[in-house]
Write a protein that holds these residues in place. Sequence first.
Motif, PDB file in Angstrom:
ATOM      1  N   ARG A   1      -3.978 -74.462  55.988  1.00 32.26           N
ATOM      2  CA  ARG A   1      -5.298 -74.378  56.349  1.00 32.26           C
ATOM      3  C   ARG A   1      -5.647 -74.036  54.591  1.00 32.26           C
ATOM      4  NH1 ARG A   1      -9.066 -77.374  56.006  1.00 32.26           N
ATOM      5  NH2 ARG A   1     -10.979 -76.653  56.440  1.00 32.26           N
ATOM      6  N   PHE A   2      -5.640 -72.696  54.230  1.00 30.43           N
ATOM      7  CA  PHE A   2      -5.703 -72.553  52.337  1.00 30.43           C
ATOM      8  C   PHE A   2      -5.572 -74.103  52.053  1.00 30.43           C
ATOM      9  CE2 PHE A   2      -6.519 -68.047  53.346  1.00 30.43           C
ATOM     10  CZ  PHE A   2      -7.882 -67.934  52.229  1.00 30.43           C
ATOM     11  N   SER A   3      -4.189 -74.683  52.142  1.00 33.21           N
ATOM     12  CA  SER A   3      -3.706 -75.527  51.147  1.00 33.21           C
ATOM     13  C   SER A   3      -4.455 -76.338  51.483  1.00 33.21           C
ATOM     14  CB  SER A   3      -2.378 -76.058  51.845  1.00 33.21           C
ATOM     15  OG  SER A   3      -2.284 -76.772  52.583  1.00 33.21           O
ATOM     16  N   GLU A   4      -5.319 -76.701  52.786  1.00 37.13           N
ATOM     17  CA  GLU A   4      -6.218 -78.096  52.881  1.00 37.13           C
ATOM     18  C   GLU A   4      -7.651 -78.033  52.123  1.00 37.13           C
ATOM     19  OE1 GLU A   4      -4.796 -78.964  57.436  1.00 37.13           O
ATOM     20  OE2 GLU A   4      -5.896 -78.026  57.351  1.00 37.13           O
TER      21      GLU A   4
ATOM     22  N   SER B   1      -8.639 -67.706  57.652  1.00 32.82           N
ATOM     23  CA  SER B   1      -7.540 -68.427  57.204  1.00 32.82           C
ATOM     24  C   SER B   1      -7.172 -66.878  56.490  1.00 32.82           C
ATOM     25  CB  SER B   1      -7.515 -69.121  56.740  1.00 32.82           C
ATOM     26  OG  SER B   1      -8.584 -70.325  57.448  1.00 32.82           O
ATOM     27  N   ASP B   2      -7.844 -66.028  55.702  1.00 34.30           N
ATOM     28  CA  ASP B   2      -7.049 -64.916  54.665  1.00 34.30           C
ATOM     29  C   ASP B   2      -7.014 -63.987  56.327  1.00 34.30           C
ATOM     30  OD1 ASP B   2      -7.510 -62.678  53.481  1.00 34.30           O
ATOM     31  OD2 ASP B   2      -8.965 -62.936  52.503  1.00 34.30           O
ATOM     32  N   GLU B   3      -7.956 -63.311  56.826  1.00 38.62           N
ATOM     33  CA  GLU B   3      -7.199 -62.335  58.251  1.00 38.62           C
ATOM     34  C   GLU B   3      -5.601 -62.639  58.702  1.00 38.62           C
ATOM     35  OE1 GLU B   3      -8.898 -59.537  61.395  1.00 38.62           O
ATOM     36  OE2 GLU B   3     -10.293 -61.656  61.201  1.00 38.62           O
ATOM     37  N   ALA B   4      -5.241 -64.446  59.205  1.00 40.25           N
ATOM     38  CA  ALA B   4      -5.074 -65.245  59.696  1.00 40.25           C
ATOM     39  C   ALA B   4      -3.302 -64.977  58.038  1.00 40.25           C
ATOM     40  CB  ALA B   4      -5.069 -65.906  60.636  1.00 40.25           C
ATOM     41  N   SER B   5      -3.550 -65.092  57.853  1.00 42.68           N
ATOM     42  CA  SER B   5      -2.139 -64.581  56.703  1.00 42.68           C
ATOM     43  C   SER B   5      -2.277 -66.653  56.486  1.00 42.68           C
ATOM     44  CB  SER B   5      -0.949 -64.628  56.827  1.00 42.68           C
ATOM     45  OG  SER B   5      -1.765 -63.457  56.858  1.00 42.68           O
ATOM     46  N   ASP B   6      -3.171 -68.158  57.246  1.00 41.74           N
ATOM     47  CA  ASP B   6      -2.900 -69.223  57.224  1.00 41.74           C
ATOM     48  C   ASP B   6      -2.389 -69.925  55.760  1.00 41.74           C
ATOM     49  OD1 ASP B   6      -2.869 -71.771  57.950  1.00 41.74           O
ATOM     50  OD2 ASP B   6      -4.932 -71.953  59.453  1.00 41.74           O
TER      51      ASP B   6
ATOM     52  N   LEU C   1      -1.745 -69.231  47.395  1.00 40.18           N
ATOM     53  CA  LEU C   1      -0.575 -69.493  48.683  1.00 40.18           C
ATOM     54  C   LEU C   1       0.506 -68.604  49.541  1.00 40.18           C
ATOM     55  CD1 LEU C   1      -0.955 -73.721  48.908  1.00 40.18           C
ATOM     56  CD2 LEU C   1      -2.682 -72.067  49.786  1.00 40.18           C
ATOM     57  N   GLU C   2       0.944 -68.442  48.509  1.00 39.07           N
ATOM     58  CA  GLU C   2       2.381 -67.774  48.534  1.00 39.07           C
ATOM     59  C   GLU C   2       1.821 -66.075  48.491  1.00 39.07           C
ATOM     60  OE1 GLU C   2       5.611 -65.351  45.418  1.00 39.07           O
ATOM     61  OE2 GLU C   2       5.634 -67.616  45.600  1.00 39.07           O
TER      62      GLU C   2
END
Length: 126
Positions: A32-35, A24-29, A56-57
């Motif tokens: 998914r992080f918020s989950e 998620s870090d690499e993909a700017s997701d 998240l921002e």
Amino acid sequence: MNGTKQSAEDLAILEQLNLDYIHSDEASDAKRFSEFLAEDFIVQTPGVTRNREEYLEYIAKPRPIKDIALRDVKIRILGDVALIHGRVTYTMIADGVLQEALYTDVYQKREGTWVCVSACAIAPGA
């Protein structure tokens, strides 16, 4: 449920969450992080401390890195808290330089679900 089975299940969940965090870090997701980020999540990187909303921002913006690869991971489950220590390599998009980072993420099992409550990374350029 016995402790061994619970630990094996928890370990599998934490291994997947660690992979999700990295990808998620690499993909700017940020979705998914918020989950899996706790509401009271805090992250520290060199010179910066961010809360959940700020992170998240930040993560939603295009990342300056690519090709993140896990090199070492150690997961320690300490009751309802787990520490994930890791080392990754990644490439800086701007100049193609290979970098290495160390991180420690802290997860807590809250109401039966593992959530990331804290992260700390020593990560040049990221």
